[in-house]
Motif scaffolding. Sequence first.
Motif, PDB file in Angstrom:
ATOM      1  N   ALA A 233       1.345  -0.840   0.006  1.00 37.56           N
ATOM      2  CA  ALA A 233       0.314   0.203   0.068  1.00 37.56           C
ATOM      3  C   ALA A 233       0.622   1.293   0.180  1.00 37.56           C
ATOM      4  O   ALA A 233       0.567   2.628  -0.447  1.00 37.56           O
ATOM      5  N   LEU A 234       2.184   1.207   0.977  1.00 37.66           N
ATOM      6  CA  LEU A 234       3.081   2.138   0.668  1.00 37.66           C
ATOM      7  C   LEU A 234       3.495   2.073  -0.629  1.00 37.66           C
ATOM      8  O   LEU A 234       3.343   3.397  -0.885  1.00 37.66           O
ATOM      9  N   ARG A 235       3.989   1.547  -1.087  1.00 29.73           N
ATOM     10  CA  ARG A 235       4.685   1.786  -2.623  1.00 29.73           C
ATOM     11  C   ARG A 235       3.548   1.699  -3.813  1.00 29.73           C
ATOM     12  O   ARG A 235       4.454   2.911  -3.976  1.00 29.73           O
ATOM     13  N   GLU A 236       2.516   1.949  -3.478  1.00 29.14           N
ATOM     14  CA  GLU A 236       1.546   2.584  -4.390  1.00 29.14           C
ATOM     15  C   GLU A 236       1.453   3.746  -4.521  1.00 29.14           C
ATOM     16  O   GLU A 236       1.220   4.719  -5.725  1.00 29.14           O
TER      17      GLU A 236
ATOM     18  N   PRO B  72       7.581   6.533  -8.290  1.00 31.32           N
ATOM     19  CA  PRO B  72       8.658   5.703  -8.825  1.00 31.32           C
ATOM     20  C   PRO B  72       9.994   6.853  -8.813  1.00 31.32           C
ATOM     21  O   PRO B  72       9.569   8.824  -9.000  1.00 31.32           O
ATOM     22  N   GLY B  73      10.560   6.642  -8.013  1.00 30.23           N
ATOM     23  CA  GLY B  73      11.570   7.780  -7.936  1.00 30.23           C
ATOM     24  C   GLY B  73      11.855   8.068  -5.893  1.00 30.23           C
ATOM     25  O   GLY B  73      12.601   8.861  -5.919  1.00 30.23           O
ATOM     26  N   GLY B  74      10.700   7.733  -5.220  1.00 32.66           N
ATOM     27  CA  GLY B  74      10.507   8.468  -4.179  1.00 32.66           C
ATOM     28  C   GLY B  74      11.189   8.170  -3.225  1.00 32.66           C
ATOM     29  O   GLY B  74      11.289   6.070  -3.887  1.00 32.66           O
ATOM     30  N   ARG B  75      11.695   8.209  -2.119  1.00 34.60           N
ATOM     31  CA  ARG B  75      11.299   6.959  -1.003  1.00 34.60           C
ATOM     32  C   ARG B  75      10.727   7.085   0.180  1.00 34.60           C
ATOM     33  O   ARG B  75       9.607   8.010   0.365  1.00 34.60           O
ATOM     34  N   LEU B  76      11.484   5.914   1.184  1.00 36.79           N
ATOM     35  CA  LEU B  76       9.958   5.525   1.689  1.00 36.79           C
ATOM     36  C   LEU B  76      11.139   5.261   2.900  1.00 36.79           C
ATOM     37  O   LEU B  76      12.147   4.891   3.214  1.00 36.79           O
ATOM     38  N   LEU B  77      10.591   6.115   4.340  1.00 31.54           N
ATOM     39  CA  LEU B  77      11.464   5.348   6.091  1.00 31.54           C
ATOM     40  C   LEU B  77      11.016   5.137   7.000  1.00 31.54           C
ATOM     41  O   LEU B  77       9.654   5.351   7.201  1.00 31.54           O
ATOM     42  N   ASN B  78      10.927   3.865   6.721  1.00 27.29           N
ATOM     43  CA  ASN B  78       9.822   2.903   7.748  1.00 27.29           C
ATOM     44  C   ASN B  78      11.067   2.678   9.268  1.00 27.29           C
ATOM     45  O   ASN B  78      11.992   2.285   8.910  1.00 27.29           O
ATOM     46  N   HIS B  79      10.055   2.392  10.147  1.00 22.76           N
ATOM     47  CA  HIS B  79      10.671   3.520  11.515  1.00 22.76           C
ATOM     48  C   HIS B  79      10.395   2.658  12.622  1.00 22.76           C
ATOM     49  O   HIS B  79       9.494   2.970  12.634  1.00 22.76           O
ATOM     50  N   CYS B  80      10.901   1.444  12.886  1.00 19.88           N
ATOM     51  CA  CYS B  80      10.071   0.761  14.262  1.00 19.88           C
ATOM     52  C   CYS B  80      10.840   0.024  15.326  1.00 19.88           C
ATOM     53  O   CYS B  80      12.458  -0.529  14.176  1.00 19.88           O
TER      54      CYS B  80
ATOM     55  N   ASP C  17       9.739  -7.920  -0.803  1.00 15.19           N
ATOM     56  CA  ASP C  17       9.072  -8.159  -2.030  1.00 15.19           C
ATOM     57  C   ASP C  17       8.114  -7.993  -1.874  1.00 15.19           C
ATOM     58  O   ASP C  17       7.189  -7.983  -2.944  1.00 15.19           O
ATOM     59  N   ALA C  18       7.871  -6.423  -1.445  1.00 19.37           N
ATOM     60  CA  ALA C  18       6.709  -5.666  -2.326  1.00 19.37           C
ATOM     61  C   ALA C  18       7.567  -4.418  -3.297  1.00 19.37           C
ATOM     62  O   ALA C  18       6.598  -3.673  -4.018  1.00 19.37           O
ATOM     63  N   GLY C  19       8.153  -4.935  -4.157  1.00 17.14           N
ATOM     64  CA  GLY C  19       8.547  -4.051  -5.017  1.00 17.14           C
ATOM     65  C   GLY C  19       9.449  -2.879  -5.003  1.00 17.14           C
ATOM     66  O   GLY C  19       9.872  -2.339  -5.522  1.00 17.14           O
ATOM     67  N   LEU C  20       9.971  -2.723  -3.729  1.00 12.42           N
ATOM     68  CA  LEU C  20      10.969  -1.124  -3.032  1.00 12.42           C
ATOM     69  C   LEU C  20      12.694  -1.909  -2.517  1.00 12.42           C
ATOM     70  O   LEU C  20      12.672  -3.123  -2.493  1.00 12.42           O
ATOM     71  N   GLU C  21      13.650  -1.020  -2.796  1.00  9.31           N
ATOM     72  CA  GLU C  21      14.705  -1.305  -2.950  1.00  9.31           C
ATOM     73  C   GLU C  21      15.348  -0.658  -1.861  1.00  9.31           C
ATOM     74  O   GLU C  21      15.196   0.815  -1.701  1.00  9.31           O
ATOM     75  N   VAL C  22      15.798  -1.429  -0.957  1.00  9.83           N
ATOM     76  CA  VAL C  22      16.802  -0.989   0.411  1.00  9.83           C
ATOM     77  C   VAL C  22      17.840  -0.243   0.010  1.00  9.83           C
ATOM     78  O   VAL C  22      18.813  -0.932  -0.386  1.00  9.83           O
ATOM     79  N   HIS C  23      17.952   0.515   0.787  1.00 11.99           N
ATOM     80  CA  HIS C  23      19.482   1.104   0.611  1.00 11.99           C
ATOM     81  C   HIS C  23      20.129   1.457   1.594  1.00 11.99           C
ATOM     82  O   HIS C  23      21.471   1.122   1.591  1.00 11.99           O
TER      83      HIS C  23
ATOM     84  N   ARG D  27      11.317   3.347  -4.622  1.00 14.69           N
ATOM     85  CA  ARG D  27       9.989   2.666  -5.561  1.00 14.69           C
ATOM     86  C   ARG D  27      11.220   3.037  -6.377  1.00 14.69           C
ATOM     87  O   ARG D  27      11.122   4.520  -7.209  1.00 14.69           O
ATOM     88  N   ASN D  28      11.409   2.338  -7.705  1.00 15.27           N
ATOM     89  CA  ASN D  28      12.601   2.849  -8.632  1.00 15.27           C
ATOM     90  C   ASN D  28      11.432   2.610  -9.787  1.00 15.27           C
ATOM     91  O   ASN D  28      10.027   2.223 -10.090  1.00 15.27           O
ATOM     92  N   ASN D  29      12.226   3.327 -11.128  1.00 22.54           N
ATOM     93  CA  ASN D  29      11.708   3.664 -12.428  1.00 22.54           C
ATOM     94  C   ASN D  29      11.270   1.314 -12.461  1.00 22.54           C
ATOM     95  O   ASN D  29      12.151   0.534 -12.608  1.00 22.54           O
TER      96      ASN D  29
END
Length: 447
Positions: free
Chosen positions: A307-310, A314-322, A360-366, A430-432
Amino acid sequence: MSLTDRDQGATSVPGTPPAGGRHPQITVADVIRAVTTGDLPLRITGYDGSAIGPADTGITLAIRTERGLSYLLTAPGDLGMARAYVSGDLGLEGVHPGDPYEAFRVLSDELRLRLPSLGDALTLARGLGWERLRPPPAPPQEAEPRWKRVMSGLRHSRARDSSAISHHYDVSNAFYERVLGPSMTYTCAVFRSPQDTLEQAQASKYDLVAAKLALKPGMRLLDVGCGWGGMVRHAAREYGVKALGVTLSKAQAEWAQTAIEREGLGELAEVRYMDYRDAPREQFDAISSIGLTEHIGVRNYPAYFGALRERLRPGGRLLNHCITRADNRAPHRSGAFIDRYVFPDGELAGPGRVISELHDAGLEVHHEENLRQHYALTLAGWCRNLVENWDFCVSEVGAGTARVWGLYMAGSRLAFERNGIQLHQVLATRNNPDGSNGYPLRPDWLP
């Protein structure tokens, strides 16, 4: 070791001599002898006048009532102790109820429990009276057991998640203002030095998140599980970002919107009372999730990160803090005290599981960063605030709820210090379709 084998500073009130087939009177000290081994690290006293353990440790565990003993006997472990303590039937003398950390440390390091032998158990039951083994009603601060919560929906359904969030967060905004401080931030801070104030460390955390997300004026940020809007307001005020926060706590949303208007941020910032699953399906430039993952359930990670990826361009960043477990082998579900008094239905996974699910959700961890030690310092700061504002907090939420918070925060501090749990920030993109994402060759938030 039997009931009569050990005498470590024990004193007992003389019982009535047995007559005929009657069993001897059992004291609280006798019960403690039966369920512990080795030297006691603190004094334990009973409502019957009996006592056991050294008198010079500075900390005393006082079992004040028969109900308190019944709590301990009918729910062994942290749940029974929590029930007795929250209800006031069990006292910790020598520490402040807003920060019982030192008592936790002593009990964790030095108290050794054991199961009594069958013979000792029968002697205890007969001497105490079988009615002592009937569970008393739980304190009103306790949530229903997991099996009863199905009446409000399946685990992590929308209705049940809303109920769980309300149990924890809709306590009292005035209470949270005193405990959390001016930032109203209920997540791990980032300390550049142990001497940093809690407010400085919370601002540093928000700056770190903003830097990892490369926030710039004009960008659009979605903050899921936004609490009282701390990240939303910081991003708008300090970075000129148009920020939307969503929370399942109505009390949080109302407080946050008032703060946004008070600070003159209405054109840039907004907080909505909303499930993250209902957040606008727009393409945000960046998404932050600070302290929400713990509430959604491990089995829901694929849907959550999907849901977050959607909602991320494309090209945007996600920061998950938990918060996470220290490894991937520990059980996901929390212990009885945390589940019934703090975070109903809360679940934690190891950091490897979080990273795998992101991929697995289609995001690339950096980048990944463990802030475990920072959370211990954060909790110590919240406990100091609770101690300093104890009388107000008790008047606002009641002594039982205030004791829950002291117990929970001090115990959590010890767990972070001992590496029982951790806090991880994970940055992903989220990559292009061609694999490009605009991420630099080296992290752009580091010197």
